[in-house]
Every structure is written in structure tokens, then in C-alpha cells.
Scaffold this motif. Structure first.
Motif, mmCIF file in Angstrom:
data_model
loop_
_atom_site.group_PDB
_atom_site.id
_atom_site.type_symbol
_atom_site.label_atom_id
_atom_site.label_comp_id
_atom_site.label_asym_id
_atom_site.label_seq_id
_atom_site.Cartn_x
_atom_site.Cartn_y
_atom_site.Cartn_z
ATOM 1 N N ARG A 159 -4.136 3.644 -3.375
ATOM 2 C CA ARG A 159 -4.463 2.292 -3.824
ATOM 3 C C ARG A 159 -3.513 1.268 -3.218
ATOM 4 O O ARG A 159 -3.902 0.181 -2.791
ATOM 5 C CB ARG A 159 -4.422 2.223 -5.356
ATOM 6 C CG ARG A 159 -5.675 2.753 -6.039
ATOM 7 C CD ARG A 159 -5.691 2.409 -7.506
ATOM 8 N NE ARG A 159 -4.707 3.190 -8.244
ATOM 9 C CZ ARG A 159 -4.965 4.360 -8.808
ATOM 10 N NH1 ARG A 159 -6.187 4.877 -8.710
ATOM 11 N NH2 ARG A 159 -4.028 5.015 -9.457
ATOM 12 N N SER A 160 -2.225 1.631 -3.189
ATOM 13 C CA SER A 160 -1.217 0.726 -2.632
ATOM 14 C C SER A 160 -1.487 0.452 -1.161
ATOM 15 O O SER A 160 -1.359 -0.687 -0.688
ATOM 16 C CB SER A 160 0.180 1.341 -2.819
ATOM 17 O OG SER A 160 1.169 0.503 -2.249
ATOM 18 N N ALA A 161 -1.870 1.502 -0.447
ATOM 19 C CA ALA A 161 -2.162 1.344 0.976
ATOM 20 C C ALA A 161 -3.359 0.409 1.191
ATOM 21 O O ALA A 161 -3.364 -0.432 2.092
ATOM 22 C CB ALA A 161 -2.435 2.697 1.617
ATOM 23 N N MET A 162 -4.376 0.549 0.342
ATOM 24 C CA MET A 162 -5.592 -0.244 0.505
ATOM 25 C C MET A 162 -5.376 -1.722 0.191
ATOM 26 O O MET A 162 -6.137 -2.579 0.664
ATOM 27 C CB MET A 162 -6.715 0.315 -0.369
ATOM 28 C CG MET A 162 -7.240 1.673 0.115
ATOM 29 S SD MET A 162 -7.760 1.674 1.850
ATOM 30 C CE MET A 162 -9.181 0.577 1.775
ATOM 31 N N THR A 200 3.247 17.542 1.386
ATOM 32 C CA THR A 200 3.160 16.165 1.885
ATOM 33 C C THR A 200 1.843 15.533 1.443
ATOM 34 O O THR A 200 1.179 14.848 2.202
ATOM 35 C CB THR A 200 3.260 16.128 3.424
ATOM 36 O OG1 THR A 200 2.223 16.952 3.974
ATOM 37 C CG2 THR A 200 4.599 16.631 3.903
ATOM 38 N N HIS A 201 1.455 15.810 0.201
ATOM 39 C CA HIS A 201 0.223 15.252 -0.329
ATOM 40 C C HIS A 201 0.412 13.785 -0.711
ATOM 41 O O HIS A 201 1.510 13.329 -0.984
ATOM 42 C CB HIS A 201 -0.242 16.060 -1.543
ATOM 43 C CG HIS A 201 0.864 16.367 -2.510
ATOM 44 N ND1 HIS A 201 1.375 15.438 -3.389
ATOM 45 C CD2 HIS A 201 1.592 17.494 -2.700
ATOM 46 C CE1 HIS A 201 2.349 15.971 -4.094
ATOM 47 N NE2 HIS A 201 2.507 17.223 -3.688
ATOM 48 N N ILE A 202 -0.680 13.086 -0.737
ATOM 49 C CA ILE A 202 -0.674 11.663 -1.076
ATOM 50 C C ILE A 202 -1.387 11.488 -2.419
ATOM 51 O O ILE A 202 -2.511 11.971 -2.602
ATOM 52 C CB ILE A 202 -1.409 10.831 0.007
ATOM 53 C CG1 ILE A 202 -0.781 11.085 1.387
ATOM 54 C CG2 ILE A 202 -1.386 9.351 -0.348
ATOM 55 C CD1 ILE A 202 0.670 10.663 1.488
#
Length: 307
Positions: A293-296, A285-287
Motif C-alpha cells: 500500500r505504501s509503495a502504491m 524477503t517477503h513483502i
């Protein structure tokens, strides 16, 4: 010679019990060989002390003696081997306690992500599968990369395990546990082609699905060579992946990552991978950096002062 004599003379019964226990428990040949080597070294460190008299200090002393040449991962593997050894002795009533359980495992790097191929690269790598038995080799590659099978599981597949009408494959996994995997339609077609073109084994009792040109069950080493050659050829044309350590098991990592990226429930991923614990599945379940970047981009920083 002296080493072998000491082991055979002093610890023959214990080692025999351990060998039988591992076989009964369904350990792979590679694991059995590695664990026996570790336990042999441990027993030599006991200097003829009866195994049932050894305690926590003996186990720790052995592990400490190896720390100059071994990292945390290797130390933990040694400890796992000794724990399994004592578990076998207890099972066969040759010991009453497991001192290795009193020793904590070393903390390894928790944030190191599994090595895997992105879905596009995995598909490209398939085009590099080659050889006289290309259909067979592609099917093996697909089973590891798109069904998540371990190399040992591919090695063990028999003709009777392929349920074509049902569209499933029965897999004998770790701990001799059976797992039925639903197959994608295209993989059913590939398996059918390989089954049809399968070389007739020399032995009429041989039920192996994947057979070598010599008419024997395809070995784990042969399967690893197929993957290794494919990855070597693939990397020549994709230099940005040169430093990525790819192997059969990395195909399994790729499969798990693909499922989780597609929002498949982690409990389902656990079952498909044949994990005993969901904690093992959690390592996938690594990111990745793109997701970070998308989250930020969703964060709106207020403009308080003139820049």
C-alpha cells in the motif's frame, strides 16, 4: 514383523551405512527418524531388489505410489531422504550412482510467505512466558525469537559455548557447522542469570546450559512445549492470531523478518541464520500488505477524463 525381517535381512548393511552417515553429517534426531522411515518404505517398494540396481523408474514409482495421500512438500521430503540415502551408499562405496538425483522435485507454492510474528506481537508474546523456571524459559524464547536459533541448536548449547566476556554464543548448526553469534546486551544478562540459577545436573559430565528439573539436558520436546504453551496463552488474548500456526521455528522466521525489515544486508542475515545458501534466506524477503500500500501511494495517476 515381516516388514522388519525383510529390511533387516536384505538391506541391513545399507541401512546401517545410512544411519552412520547421517550421524556423522550432523543430522538432527528428528530428521534421522523421518529419513529412515521414508527410506524403509522405499526399500520395501524395491521388493528385495539390490539398491545398487534400482534406477530412476524405481524412485519415481515409489513417489507416485504416495501422491494420493501426500502433497508436493511431502513428496519432496521423501525424495530428499532417498537422495541422502544414496549419497551415503556412494560415500561408503556400496553404490556407484544416485538415481534420485535424476528425479526432479515437485514445484511448490513459491508465493507462500513464512509465518511469523510482527515485532510488537513478538514482544507481547514474551510476557506470556511463565512457569517455575520463568527466567530460563524466557531466555530460550529470546534465543529463538531474537537470535534466530533452531530448537535443536538451543537444545545443544553447553556452558562452554557461552562466551560472556566476549559477548557471543557458539552454535553448532546443521551439518555440524559452528557459528558464533554476537549477543544483545540484555540477552547476555539473561543468560548470566540462567547460568547462575542452573540446576546442578545429576551427571558431573553434563555440560548442558539448559537443564530440566530432573537434572538432565532439556529435550527438544520440552523446549517445544514451553513455546507451545506460551503461544496458546498468547492467542487466547489475541483472537486475531488464532489461525496463525506458531511454533519454535516461527520465532526464527520472526527474527529473520525483523532483520530484513530493519534493512540488514541479506548476506549478514544468511550468516546469522547459519544458512548454507543465500537462496534459503531469500524466502524471508517477503513483502507485506502495508508495504504494498505504501509503495502504491507513490504512484501519481494522471486525471485524463472527468470522473
Amino acid at each position: 514383523m515381516a516388514r522388519n525381517y525383510l529390511l533387516e535381512e536384505t538391506y541391513a548393511k545399507a541401512l546401517q551405512a545410512f544411519t552412520i552417515w547421517m550421524k556423522q553429517s550432523g543430522y538432527t534426531e528428528a530428521t534421522k527418524k523421518e529419513y529412515l522411515r521414508e527410506v524403509n518404505d522405499y526399500l520395501l517398494s524395491l521388493d528385495e531388489m539390490p539398491v545398487q540396481q534400482a534406477g530412476k523408474m524405481n524412485v519415481v514409482s515409489f513417489l507416485v505410489s504416495k501422491q494420493d495421500t501426500a502433497g508436493d512438500k511431502t513428496r519432496n521430503r521423501s525424495l530428499s531422504a532417498i537422495r541422502s540415502f544414496y549419497a551415503a551408499l556412494i560415500d561408503f562405496e556400496l553404490a556407484s550412482r544416485n538415481p534420485a538425483l535424476e528425479v526432479k522435485k515437485s514445484k511448490t507454492e513459491k508465493n507462500r510467505n513464512p509465518v511469523y510474528l510482527e515485532e510488537d506481537d513478538l514482544e507481547k508474546a514474551l510476557t506470556y512466558v511463565d512457569g517455575r523456571y520463568r527466567d530460563r524459559n524466557i531466555t530460550i524464547f529470546l534465543l529463538m525469537g531474537y537470535c534466530g536459533l533452531r530448537v535443536g541448536e538451543v537444545h545443544k548449547i553447553n556452558l562452554s559455548h557461552f562466551k560472556k566476556a566476549k559477548g557471543t554464543l557458539e552454535i553448532l548448526g546443521k551439518g555440524r557447522k559452528w557459528n558464533e553469534i554476537p549477543l544483545p546486551e540484555l540477552l547476555i544478562q539473561y543468560l548470566s542469570i540462567v547460568e547462575e540459577a542452573r540446576i546442578k545436573p545429576y551427571s558431573i559430565k553434563e555440560d548442558a546450559f539448559f537443564v530440566s528439573q530432573k537434572g538432565r539436558r532439556l529435550s527438544i520436546r520440552q523446549i517445544q512445549k514451553i513455546a507451545s504453551q506460551t503461544f496458546d496463552d498468547f492467542k487466547l488474548d489475541h483472537p486475531h492470531l488464532t489461525d496463525l500456526k506458531l511454533s519454535c521455528h516461527k520465532l526464527r522466521h520472526s527474527f529473520a523478518t525483523m532483520l530484513l525489515n530493519n534493512q540488514v544486508d541479506i548476506r549478514v542475515v544468511k550468516e546469522l541464520l547459519g544458512h548454507a545458501s543465500i537462496e534459503t534466506t531469500m524466502i524471508y524477503t517477503h513483502i507485506n500488505d502495508e508495504q504494498k500500500r505504501s509503495a502504491m501511494t507513490t504512484i501519481k495517476v494522471p486525471l485524463i477524463a472527468k470522473l
